[in-house]
Write a protein that holds these residues in place. Structure first.
Motif, short mmCIF file in Angstrom:
data_model
loop_
_atom_site.label_atom_id
_atom_site.label_comp_id
_atom_site.label_asym_id
_atom_site.label_seq_id
_atom_site.Cartn_x
_atom_site.Cartn_y
_atom_site.Cartn_z
N ALA A 60 -24.30 75.39 -110.21
CA ALA A 60 -24.06 73.96 -110.02
C ALA A 60 -25.30 73.14 -110.33
O ALA A 60 -25.19 71.94 -110.62
N ARG A 84 -19.31 73.40 -109.58
CA ARG A 84 -19.12 72.14 -108.84
C ARG A 84 -17.67 71.97 -108.40
O ARG A 84 -17.41 71.35 -107.36
N GLN A 87 -17.53 73.92 -105.21
CA GLN A 87 -18.14 73.14 -104.13
C GLN A 87 -17.21 72.04 -103.63
O GLN A 87 -17.10 71.80 -102.42
#
Length: 231
Positions: A60, A84, A87
């Motif tokens: 990320a 990402r 996440q």
């Protein structure tokens, strides 16, 4: 008695949505790890050996640059996007977990006080139970959960039972997860397992007995301890 404005429906919405997010996260993590395996040698050696959280954090943080070879440049950019995404999905799961925690604490906090029962499994228990009187007895709840043993006697064996593969499989999985946690971390359950093994029971039979006990206990907690829940 089922309505669409109560705790049960709210828990159902969060549980179903959370399960979809977890599946999407698993798919994204698998996709990221597959990219690591096919990435250029230098990048693959740099990422090899990292744990999944460390890999996600590392990918990320990749920066966009055109100074690298085109293949590595594209792989890094793709890894960053996927990491990402993971996440973001983790953040979404946290939102559902917080909402489910609040709903369970308001409706049936006695469930999470039991060893091995977390908020996700408690939500599954509540959703299947639904409302007082749906399951007329703990035996009916056990049958709904698919943990009521079925006779499997033959001419060579007596008093044998097999697993029931019917019923609500999500509820069955919740009972199974609680049983596994207790088998590994709950001292009274460990003592029970040792005693049953001494009687000649197999691990599968012991696990089946534990799941039946868990279903009985959960039904009694929900039916007789007055959970503040609406359907």
């Amino acid at each position: 008695p089922r309505t669409h404005d109560g705790h049960r429906e709210a828990l159902r919405v969060h549980t179903v949505t959370r399960a979809g997010v977890v599946r999407a996260r698993t798919a994204a993590i698998n996709e990221l790890k597959a990219l690591v395996l096919t990435s250029p040698d230098e990048l693959r050696s740099d990422l090899r050996g990292l744990t999944t959280p460390a890999l996600i954090k590392r990918c990320a943080a990749f920066r966009t640059t055109t100074k690298r070879p085109i293949a590595e440049h594209c792989v890094r950019n793709t890894m960053r996007v996927i990491a990402r995404r993971v996440q973001h999905l983790n953040d979404e799961i946290d939102v559902h977990d917080a909402a489910m925690k609040q709903l369970v604490d308001e409706s049936a906090p006695q469930l999470v006080a039991e060893p091995g029962v977390g908020y996700v499994t408690a939500a599954m228990f509540i959703i299947a139970w639904s409302h007082p009187g749906r399951c007329r007895s703990e035996a009916a709840y056990a049958r709904l959960a698919g943990v009521a043993p079925l006779p499997a006697n033959s001419g060579q064996s007596q008093d044998r039972h097999r697993l029931n593969r019917y019923g609500d499989r999500k509820l069955n999985r919740a009972c199974h997860m609680v049983a596994l946690v207790r088998m590994h971390h709950h001292d009274p359950t460990k003592a029970y397992i040792a005693r049953r093994r001494a009687e000649g029971k197999t691990d599968r039979e012991i696990r089946r007995c534990l799941k039946r006990y868990i279903a009985r206990n959960v039904w009694r907690l929900l039916e007789h301890q007055g959970p503040k829940i609406t359907a």
